[in-house]
Design an enzyme around this catalytic site. Structure first.
Site, mmCIF file in Angstrom:
data_model
loop_
_atom_site.group_PDB
_atom_site.id
_atom_site.type_symbol
_atom_site.label_atom_id
_atom_site.label_comp_id
_atom_site.label_asym_id
_atom_site.label_seq_id
_atom_site.Cartn_x
_atom_site.Cartn_y
_atom_site.Cartn_z
ATOM 1 N N ARG A 221 0.844 -1.193 0.000
ATOM 2 C CA ARG A 221 0.000 0.000 0.000
ATOM 3 C C ARG A 221 0.883 1.248 0.000
ATOM 4 O O ARG A 221 1.951 1.266 0.621
ATOM 5 C CB ARG A 221 -0.895 0.034 1.252
ATOM 6 C CG ARG A 221 -2.047 -0.948 1.209
ATOM 7 C CD ARG A 221 -3.110 -0.588 0.172
ATOM 8 N NE ARG A 221 -4.221 -1.522 0.147
ATOM 9 C CZ ARG A 221 -4.366 -2.532 -0.709
ATOM 10 N NH1 ARG A 221 -3.442 -2.758 -1.632
ATOM 11 N NH2 ARG A 221 -5.418 -3.320 -0.663
ATOM 12 N N HIS A 269 -0.905 0.069 -9.869
ATOM 13 C CA HIS A 269 -1.605 -0.849 -8.935
ATOM 14 C C HIS A 269 -2.174 -2.070 -9.694
ATOM 15 O O HIS A 269 -3.389 -2.312 -9.666
ATOM 16 C CB HIS A 269 -2.724 -0.106 -8.181
ATOM 17 C CG HIS A 269 -3.133 -0.816 -6.913
ATOM 18 N ND1 HIS A 269 -3.525 -0.170 -5.779
ATOM 19 C CD2 HIS A 269 -3.224 -2.151 -6.620
ATOM 20 C CE1 HIS A 269 -3.840 -1.050 -4.840
ATOM 21 N NE2 HIS A 269 -3.663 -2.270 -5.328
HETATM 22 P P1 NAP Z 1 -1.723 -11.578 4.892
HETATM 23 O O1 NAP Z 1 -1.910 -12.987 4.438
HETATM 24 O O2 NAP Z 1 -2.659 -11.022 5.898
HETATM 25 O O3 NAP Z 1 -0.228 -11.471 5.430
HETATM 26 C C1 NAP Z 1 0.272 -10.368 6.083
HETATM 27 C C2 NAP Z 1 1.701 -10.655 6.573
HETATM 28 O O4 NAP Z 1 2.237 -9.469 7.141
HETATM 29 C C3 NAP Z 1 1.742 -11.731 7.663
HETATM 30 O O5 NAP Z 1 2.850 -12.564 7.474
HETATM 31 C C4 NAP Z 1 1.899 -10.913 8.938
HETATM 32 O O6 NAP Z 1 2.599 -11.590 9.974
HETATM 33 C C5 NAP Z 1 2.741 -9.754 8.446
HETATM 34 N N1 NAP Z 1 2.594 -8.589 9.324
HETATM 35 C C6 NAP Z 1 1.464 -7.879 9.604
HETATM 36 N N2 NAP Z 1 1.739 -6.889 10.478
HETATM 37 C C7 NAP Z 1 3.049 -6.994 10.761
HETATM 38 C C8 NAP Z 1 3.927 -6.270 11.609
HETATM 39 N N3 NAP Z 1 3.508 -5.227 12.364
HETATM 40 N N4 NAP Z 1 5.222 -6.650 11.663
HETATM 41 C C9 NAP Z 1 5.658 -7.713 10.936
HETATM 42 N N5 NAP Z 1 4.883 -8.431 10.110
HETATM 43 C C10 NAP Z 1 3.604 -8.075 10.024
HETATM 44 O O7 NAP Z 1 -1.765 -10.592 3.656
HETATM 45 P P2 NAP Z 1 -1.539 -10.935 2.101
HETATM 46 O O8 NAP Z 1 -2.714 -11.619 1.551
HETATM 47 O O9 NAP Z 1 -0.224 -11.597 1.963
HETATM 48 O O10 NAP Z 1 -1.515 -9.462 1.456
HETATM 49 C C11 NAP Z 1 -0.596 -8.468 1.859
HETATM 50 C C12 NAP Z 1 -1.002 -7.113 1.293
HETATM 51 O O11 NAP Z 1 -0.726 -7.055 -0.110
HETATM 52 C C13 NAP Z 1 -2.497 -6.786 1.345
HETATM 53 O O12 NAP Z 1 -2.881 -6.359 2.643
HETATM 54 C C14 NAP Z 1 -2.628 -5.686 0.300
HETATM 55 O O13 NAP Z 1 -2.450 -4.432 0.905
HETATM 56 C C15 NAP Z 1 -1.471 -5.958 -0.658
HETATM 57 N N6 NAP Z 1 -1.938 -6.332 -2.009
HETATM 58 C C16 NAP Z 1 -1.510 -5.583 -3.081
HETATM 59 C C17 NAP Z 1 -1.900 -5.933 -4.357
HETATM 60 C C18 NAP Z 1 -1.426 -5.158 -5.559
HETATM 61 O O14 NAP Z 1 -1.947 -5.388 -6.666
HETATM 62 N N7 NAP Z 1 -0.464 -4.277 -5.430
HETATM 63 C C19 NAP Z 1 -2.719 -7.043 -4.565
HETATM 64 C C20 NAP Z 1 -3.142 -7.768 -3.462
HETATM 65 C C21 NAP Z 1 -2.735 -7.401 -2.177
HETATM 66 P P3 NAP Z 1 1.946 -12.889 10.711
HETATM 67 O O15 NAP Z 1 1.916 -13.956 9.635
HETATM 68 O O16 NAP Z 1 2.919 -13.208 11.753
HETATM 69 O O17 NAP Z 1 0.596 -12.472 11.164
HETATM 70 C C1 GLV Z 2 -5.261 -5.169 -4.083
HETATM 71 O O1 GLV Z 2 -4.599 -4.222 -3.846
HETATM 72 C C2 GLV Z 2 -5.785 -6.069 -3.114
HETATM 73 O O2 GLV Z 2 -5.739 -5.757 -1.914
HETATM 74 O O3 GLV Z 2 -6.296 -7.140 -3.510
#
Ligand code: NAP
Ligand code: GLV
Length: 306
Positions: A221, A269
């Protein structure tokens, strides 16, 4: 019982079509068309107008159209009893992994540099096996990216909130191990969720802990990044550049200094984009679960914010 689709500025048609296909009997409204707010129990949403959900007395679930939920959790007017769910989808993980790999290879092999130069001036490049990548966030997407990069032959380091044990990945957890994690990250990839703890985490203090000349990739983000700190750190050559897919303000305003910066690469994005057809089945499943008062899938922990 009705479903409300809220996605201002985006065409909701693909969502409505996929929902009708999956669940022909579903009664669907598209915000802001005329509808009875009392009927709505389930909302599917992306960047809703702030405050609207408090006006739905029977709303039980808000399903994010994407993996991230900050667009929902940042609204202080969402009642505590409402469950928030998010998308977890193999295609999203595959797309994110392929995209991050592409950005890294572009950077390492100077590909877009050659395109812009239009000169025959080959430069040397580093090998994959001698390059260390650090991934912040080892959740669904971060772990997928980590495994893809490991399989390609990179040395992969990962940082998360809780301890992880992932075969072939050097894992670190918590603030107390952040400095050691960062000292390895020649290319840093941010895949953290946006929460009060992670907002502005990509700042000068953090960049100074990276190896000199590191490259930063933000596909999480825009609010993770302190933009002025990035510019200063590139100017001082502590960073060699950045690849950014997400921004504080999207679309990135035309007058923004990032657009004309030779060391900042911008994409709009698109790292991994939800395909409604692929994810509507998990939403329809949760709708059924909600109706039968069963546990939902992919529920966000409201306290943690992700
Ligand atoms: P997720 O499964 O919820 O994983 C989040 C990870 O971040 C977990 O490993 C968590 O640790 C870690 N984390 C959270 N807070 C933390 C902190 N304070 N310190 C250290 N580690 C921390 O999320 P995801 O599905 O992988 O997605 C991640 C993000 O990608 C989304 O929230 C979104 O903003 C972004 N995204 C972007 C796009 C794009 O097109 N650019 C597309 C999709 C998503 P734990 O495992 O220990 O809880
Ligand atoms: C895209 O940014 C998503 O959160 O899926």
């Amino acid at each position: 019982m009705s479903v409300l689709v809220v996605s201002p500025g985006r065409n909701p048609e693909a969502w409505v079509k996929a929902l009708k296909n999956e669940h022909p009997g579903m009664n669907i409204y598209v915000y802001p068309e005329d509808h009875d707010k009392e009927e709505v129990e389930y909302a599917i949403s992306w960047k809703h107008p702030r405050g609207i959900f408090k006006n739905y007395p029977n709303l039980k679930v808000i399903a994010s159209m994407g993996a991230g939920v900050d667009h929902i959790t940042s609204d202080p007017d969402i009642p505590e009893n409402i469950k928030i769910t998010r998308v977890v989808d193999e295609q999203l993980t595959e797309d994110m992994s392929a995209f991050v790999l592409a950005l890294i290879m572009d950077k390492m092999r100077n590909i877009s540099h050659y395109y812009s130069q239009k000169n025959w001036e080959p430069t040397s490049y580093r090998s994959i096996e001698n390059t260390k990548i650090g991934i912040m966030g080892l959740g669904v997407l971060g772990k997928g990216v980590a495994n893809t990069l490991k399989n390609v032959g990179f040395n992969v380091y990962g940082w998360s909130k809780s301890t992880k044990d992932i075969d072939g990945i050097h894992t670190f957890c918590g603030d107390e191990n952040l400095t050691e994690f960062l000292s390895n990250a020649e290319i840093l990839v941010c895949l953290l969720p946006l929460t009060p703890e992670t907002e502005n985490i990509l700042n000068k203090e953090l960049f100074e802990k990276l190896p000199k000349g590191a490259h930063v990739i933000n596909v999480a983000r825009g609010e993770h990044l302190v933009e002025q700190d990035l510019l200063e750190m590139i100017d001082s050559e502590q960073l060699c550049g950045a690849s950014l897919d997400v921004f504080r303000k999207e679309p990135l305003p035309q007058e923004h200094p990032f657009w004309n910066h030779s060391k900042i690469k911008i994409t709009p994005h698109i790292a991994s984009v939800t395909n409604p057809k692929k994810v509507v089945p998990q939403m329809a499943d949760n709708y059924e679960r909600m109706s039968q008062e069963q546990d939902l899938l992919n529920v966000v922990e409201r306290k943690k914010g992700y």
